[in-house]
Design a protein around this motif. Structure first.
Motif, PDB file in Angstrom:
ATOM      1  N   ARG A 245     -12.076  41.124  37.596  1.00 12.10           N
ATOM      2  CA  ARG A 245     -12.083  39.930  36.785  1.00 12.10           C
ATOM      3  C   ARG A 245     -13.008  39.189  37.115  1.00 12.10           C
ATOM      4  O   ARG A 245     -13.407  38.962  38.644  1.00 12.10           O
ATOM      5  N   TYR A 246     -14.083  38.353  36.385  1.00 13.10           N
ATOM      6  CA  TYR A 246     -15.031  37.530  36.815  1.00 13.10           C
ATOM      7  C   TYR A 246     -14.685  36.158  37.031  1.00 13.10           C
ATOM      8  O   TYR A 246     -13.494  35.856  36.574  1.00 13.10           O
ATOM      9  N   ALA A 247     -15.544  35.426  37.459  1.00 11.93           N
ATOM     10  CA  ALA A 247     -15.193  33.786  37.877  1.00 11.93           C
ATOM     11  C   ALA A 247     -14.857  33.058  36.570  1.00 11.93           C
ATOM     12  O   ALA A 247     -15.527  33.391  35.613  1.00 11.93           O
ATOM     13  N   GLY A 248     -13.491  32.690  36.700  1.00 16.58           N
ATOM     14  CA  GLY A 248     -13.251  31.879  35.414  1.00 16.58           C
ATOM     15  C   GLY A 248     -12.449  32.842  34.436  1.00 16.58           C
ATOM     16  O   GLY A 248     -11.970  32.234  33.351  1.00 16.58           O
ATOM     17  N   ALA A 249     -12.159  33.933  34.729  1.00 13.34           N
ATOM     18  CA  ALA A 249     -11.520  34.929  33.745  1.00 13.34           C
ATOM     19  C   ALA A 249     -10.132  34.660  33.741  1.00 13.34           C
ATOM     20  O   ALA A 249      -9.217  34.975  32.810  1.00 13.34           O
ATOM     21  N   GLY A 250      -9.502  33.949  34.748  1.00 15.28           N
ATOM     22  CA  GLY A 250      -8.153  33.419  34.724  1.00 15.28           C
ATOM     23  C   GLY A 250      -7.271  34.872  35.218  1.00 15.28           C
ATOM     24  O   GLY A 250      -7.612  35.935  35.400  1.00 15.28           O
TER      25      GLY A 250
ATOM     26  N   GLY B 181     -13.162  43.610  30.346  1.00 11.60           N
ATOM     27  CA  GLY B 181     -14.607  43.176  30.752  1.00 11.60           C
ATOM     28  C   GLY B 181     -14.923  41.990  30.693  1.00 11.60           C
ATOM     29  O   GLY B 181     -13.944  41.101  31.326  1.00 11.60           O
ATOM     30  N   THR B 182     -16.019  41.451  30.180  1.00  3.52           N
ATOM     31  CA  THR B 182     -16.308  40.171  30.323  1.00  3.52           C
ATOM     32  C   THR B 182     -16.646  39.510  28.954  1.00  3.52           C
ATOM     33  O   THR B 182     -17.296  40.158  28.351  1.00  3.52           O
TER      34      THR B 182
ATOM     35  N   GLN C  21     -18.311  42.115  27.035  1.00  3.65           N
ATOM     36  CA  GLN C  21     -18.993  43.482  27.509  1.00  3.65           C
ATOM     37  C   GLN C  21     -18.026  44.386  28.140  1.00  3.65           C
ATOM     38  O   GLN C  21     -17.276  43.999  28.928  1.00  3.65           O
ATOM     39  N   CYS C  22     -18.248  45.741  27.839  1.00  4.44           N
ATOM     40  CA  CYS C  22     -17.507  46.482  28.334  1.00  4.44           C
ATOM     41  C   CYS C  22     -17.680  46.743  29.534  1.00  4.44           C
ATOM     42  O   CYS C  22     -18.927  46.926  30.291  1.00  4.44           O
TER      43      CYS C  22
END
Ligand code: FES
Length: 259
Positions: free
Chosen positions: A143-148, A211-212, A219-220
């Protein structure tokens, strides 16, 4: 893709697999030492290691099977790779079990030969397992930053409007994976509202929910294909086909997907 067989987000399968790998390779090494030295204690150690290797392999298989059914995206290259990984593992455990049964009443060369075959299979299976982890990201929480928080739910397989979330559940650029029967749909929140689209990337089946999503584009995580979340149109390859999108309705603080 976050593992379903995990402790506080740490996947269990990779924690357990070093044990059978070490024990089964150790079995072959100690039996070869016995062959070259004639020392009986090496043979005895090999026998204990063989039992430990088979038992620990069966224990390590339990979270692996859970991840196969619950984590690996369906209809994907990762699923095919996971099938091969599992079948080779089952086969090599059978090979070591046969070697164990034969070890005290058969030629030493036959037992060691079987164990050598088992170790080769172990390396092949380990290679596939590494690809599942490091390329397909099975069990990797990316999980990217802010993905929760990882957000996922199962709902009944009904046609028509299906309630899938509340309006305050997601922040902008966050996603939620919805299982409708065997179908996997992603609910995403963008600046312009909620959108729903297929979880399956049409390149090799990567899970878009893992993904993001930024500015209405997802994005996959596997090879970077990008899709417009509102139309499903491919914005960047290697995917060549568009993904399906689904109407979303907000009403009385609830989000519904039309499926
Ligand atoms: S599976 Fe390859 S880009 Fe999605």
């Amino acid at each position: 893709m976050r593992s379903k067989a995990s402790i506080k987000g740490h996947p269990i399968h990779p924690i357990l697999i070093p044990f059978p790998i070490a024990f089964l390779i150790g079995t072959l090494l100690f039996d070869v030492l016995h062959l070259t030295s004639g020392n009986k204690s090496y043979w005895q150690t090999g026998e204990y290691l063989e039992i430990a290797g088979i038992v620990s392999a069966l224990i390590a298989a339990i979270p692996g099977v859970i991840d196969y059914f619950k984590t690996v995206p369906p209809n994907s290259s990762g699923k095919k790779r996971a099938v091969a990984h599992g079948l080779i593992n089952i086969s090599l455990v059978i090979v070591f079990a046969i070697a164990y049964v034969l070890r005290n009443n058969s030629p030493l060369a036959l037992v060691i030969g079987l164990e050598a075959i088992g170790v080769i299979m172990l390396f092949i299976s380990g290679w596939l397992g590494g690809t599942l982890a490091y390329r397909n990201q099975i069990g990797v929480d990316i999980r990217y930053a802010g993905a929760g928080k990882w957000n996922e739910t199962h709902v009944a397989d009904n046609k028509g409007l299906i309630e899938v979330a509340t309006t305050d559940e997601l922040k902008t650029d966050q996603m939620k994976l919805i299982h409708i029967g065997t179908k996997r749909i992603v609910l995403g929140k963008t600046d312009s509202g909620y959108l729903a689209f297929d979880d399956r990337c049409c390149h090799k089946g990567g899970s878009l929910a893992g993904g993001t999503m930024i500015c209405g584009t997802v994005q996959c995580p596997w090879h970077g294909s990008q899709f417009d979340c509102s139309t499903g149109i491919v914005k960047a390859g290697p995917a060549k086909e568009n993904i399906d999108v689904y109407p979303v309705k907000e009403s009385n603080g609830k989000i519904y997907i039309k499926y």
